[in-house]
Design a protein around this motif. Structure first.
Motif, mmCIF file in Angstrom:
data_model
loop_
_atom_site.group_PDB
_atom_site.id
_atom_site.type_symbol
_atom_site.label_atom_id
_atom_site.label_comp_id
_atom_site.label_asym_id
_atom_site.label_seq_id
_atom_site.Cartn_x
_atom_site.Cartn_y
_atom_site.Cartn_z
ATOM 1 N N PRO A 88 0.798 -1.219 0.000
ATOM 2 C CA PRO A 88 0.000 0.000 0.000
ATOM 3 C C PRO A 88 0.835 1.275 0.000
ATOM 4 O O PRO A 88 0.503 2.242 -0.684
ATOM 5 C CB PRO A 88 -0.845 -0.114 1.269
ATOM 6 C CG PRO A 88 -0.949 -1.585 1.512
ATOM 7 C CD PRO A 88 0.356 -2.152 1.044
ATOM 8 N N LYS A 89 1.924 1.273 0.735
ATOM 9 C CA LYS A 89 2.783 2.459 0.818
ATOM 10 C C LYS A 89 3.300 2.840 -0.582
ATOM 11 O O LYS A 89 3.313 4.015 -0.944
ATOM 12 C CB LYS A 89 3.951 2.183 1.768
ATOM 13 C CG LYS A 89 4.849 3.348 2.028
ATOM 14 C CD LYS A 89 5.934 2.979 3.035
ATOM 15 C CE LYS A 89 6.868 4.152 3.248
ATOM 16 N NZ LYS A 89 7.946 3.822 4.173
ATOM 17 N N ASP A 90 3.702 1.851 -1.364
ATOM 18 C CA ASP A 90 4.206 2.108 -2.719
ATOM 19 C C ASP A 90 3.094 2.627 -3.631
ATOM 20 O O ASP A 90 3.297 3.554 -4.418
ATOM 21 C CB ASP A 90 4.811 0.842 -3.335
ATOM 22 C CG ASP A 90 6.048 0.350 -2.590
ATOM 23 O OD1 ASP A 90 6.592 1.105 -1.746
ATOM 24 O OD2 ASP A 90 6.463 -0.800 -2.840
ATOM 25 N N LEU A 91 1.924 2.009 -3.530
ATOM 26 C CA LEU A 91 0.805 2.422 -4.380
ATOM 27 C C LEU A 91 0.343 3.836 -4.052
ATOM 28 O O LEU A 91 0.032 4.622 -4.948
ATOM 29 C CB LEU A 91 -0.365 1.446 -4.246
ATOM 30 C CG LEU A 91 -0.132 0.037 -4.783
ATOM 31 C CD1 LEU A 91 -1.334 -0.853 -4.469
ATOM 32 C CD2 LEU A 91 0.143 0.047 -6.272
ATOM 33 N N THR A 92 0.310 4.153 -2.760
ATOM 34 C CA THR A 92 -0.102 5.490 -2.339
ATOM 35 C C THR A 92 0.888 6.530 -2.861
ATOM 36 O O THR A 92 0.481 7.572 -3.377
ATOM 37 C CB THR A 92 -0.204 5.563 -0.801
ATOM 38 O OG1 THR A 92 -1.146 4.583 -0.361
ATOM 39 C CG2 THR A 92 -0.646 6.930 -0.326
ATOM 40 N N ALA A 93 2.175 6.223 -2.762
ATOM 41 C CA ALA A 93 3.201 7.153 -3.261
ATOM 42 C C ALA A 93 3.078 7.323 -4.774
ATOM 43 O O ALA A 93 3.194 8.434 -5.293
ATOM 44 C CB ALA A 93 4.594 6.643 -2.895
ATOM 45 N N GLU A 94 2.814 6.229 -5.469
ATOM 46 C CA GLU A 94 2.627 6.276 -6.918
ATOM 47 C C GLU A 94 1.434 7.161 -7.281
ATOM 48 O O GLU A 94 1.504 7.981 -8.199
ATOM 49 C CB GLU A 94 2.413 4.851 -7.426
ATOM 50 C CG GLU A 94 2.384 4.690 -8.911
ATOM 51 C CD GLU A 94 2.158 3.241 -9.306
ATOM 52 O OE1 GLU A 94 1.337 3.008 -10.211
ATOM 53 O OE2 GLU A 94 2.786 2.333 -8.718
ATOM 54 N N GLY A 95 0.347 6.986 -6.560
ATOM 55 C CA GLY A 95 -0.847 7.789 -6.811
ATOM 56 C C GLY A 95 -0.601 9.268 -6.557
ATOM 57 O O GLY A 95 -1.003 10.124 -7.352
ATOM 58 N N LYS A 96 0.085 9.592 -5.471
ATOM 59 C CA LYS A 96 0.391 10.991 -5.155
ATOM 60 C C LYS A 96 1.300 11.601 -6.216
ATOM 61 O O LYS A 96 1.121 12.757 -6.603
ATOM 62 C CB LYS A 96 1.040 11.093 -3.777
ATOM 63 C CG LYS A 96 0.073 10.937 -2.637
ATOM 64 C CD LYS A 96 0.778 11.071 -1.295
ATOM 65 C CE LYS A 96 -0.212 10.880 -0.165
ATOM 66 N NZ LYS A 96 0.439 10.963 1.150
ATOM 67 N N ALA A 97 2.271 10.820 -6.691
ATOM 68 C CA ALA A 97 3.195 11.325 -7.717
ATOM 69 C C ALA A 97 2.439 11.636 -9.007
ATOM 70 O O ALA A 97 2.668 12.672 -9.634
ATOM 71 C CB ALA A 97 4.304 10.312 -7.971
ATOM 72 N N LYS A 98 1.528 10.762 -9.392
ATOM 73 C CA LYS A 98 0.749 11.003 -10.613
ATOM 74 C C LYS A 98 -0.174 12.201 -10.449
ATOM 75 O O LYS A 98 -0.314 13.010 -11.351
ATOM 76 C CB LYS A 98 -0.071 9.756 -10.983
ATOM 77 C CG LYS A 98 0.768 8.641 -11.545
ATOM 78 C CD LYS A 98 -0.075 7.453 -11.948
ATOM 79 C CE LYS A 98 0.799 6.358 -12.527
ATOM 80 N NZ LYS A 98 0.021 5.204 -12.955
#
Length: 136
Positions: A88-98
């Motif tokens: 989840p931590k990686d996905l959340t960071a990915e979403g914020k970056a996009k």
């Protein structure tokens, strides 16, 4: 005699087809669970929410008897495996970056002063084009 034989073959083939369709449908549901997990966590929703949805689904009478869907405990196992595979931590960071790379849409009041026109990223508006084509 021949009619009986044909009837048995048709029944057997129908049953085989129904089993293949149910198997494919269950596979599709696992894929849908994965897409839902990835999208919701990237969007900032709580990852455990996917598990809670499945737990609620498991409490619905008759939910476990649907042959087109995987059993709820299997779906829960699948989501837990996704949480390990895609933390989840990686996905959340990915979403914020996009999200940080996007520009919000701008809008304005239409000429009729009742509706809004959403401006496209190209600077125009479909609403403006429609107004020009058909008049206001």
């Amino acid at each position: 005699m021949q009619d009986l034989s044909i009837k048995r073959i048709v029944e057997q083939k129908t049953q085989e087809l129904e089993q293949r369709i149910a198997k494919q449908s269950r596979k599709n549901e696992f894929e849908a669970d994965e897409v839902g997990y990835l999208a919701s966590v990237r969007a900032g929703f709580e990852p455990e929410g996917c598990l809670r949805v499945m737990e609620v689904l498991g409490r619905i009478p008759g939910a476990e008897f649907d042959t087109d869907h995987p059993a709820v405990p299997k779906r829960i196992e699948g989501i837990k495996a996704l949480m390990v595979k895609y933390p989840p931590k990686d996905l959340t960071a990915e979403g914020k970056a996009k999200l940080s790379k996007t520009q919000p849409l701008s809008y304005e009041l239409s000429r009729d002063k009742v509706s809004l026109k959403v401006n496209s990223i190209r600077g125009g508006s479909a609403g403006a084009d429609i107004d020009e084509m058909f008049g206001d």
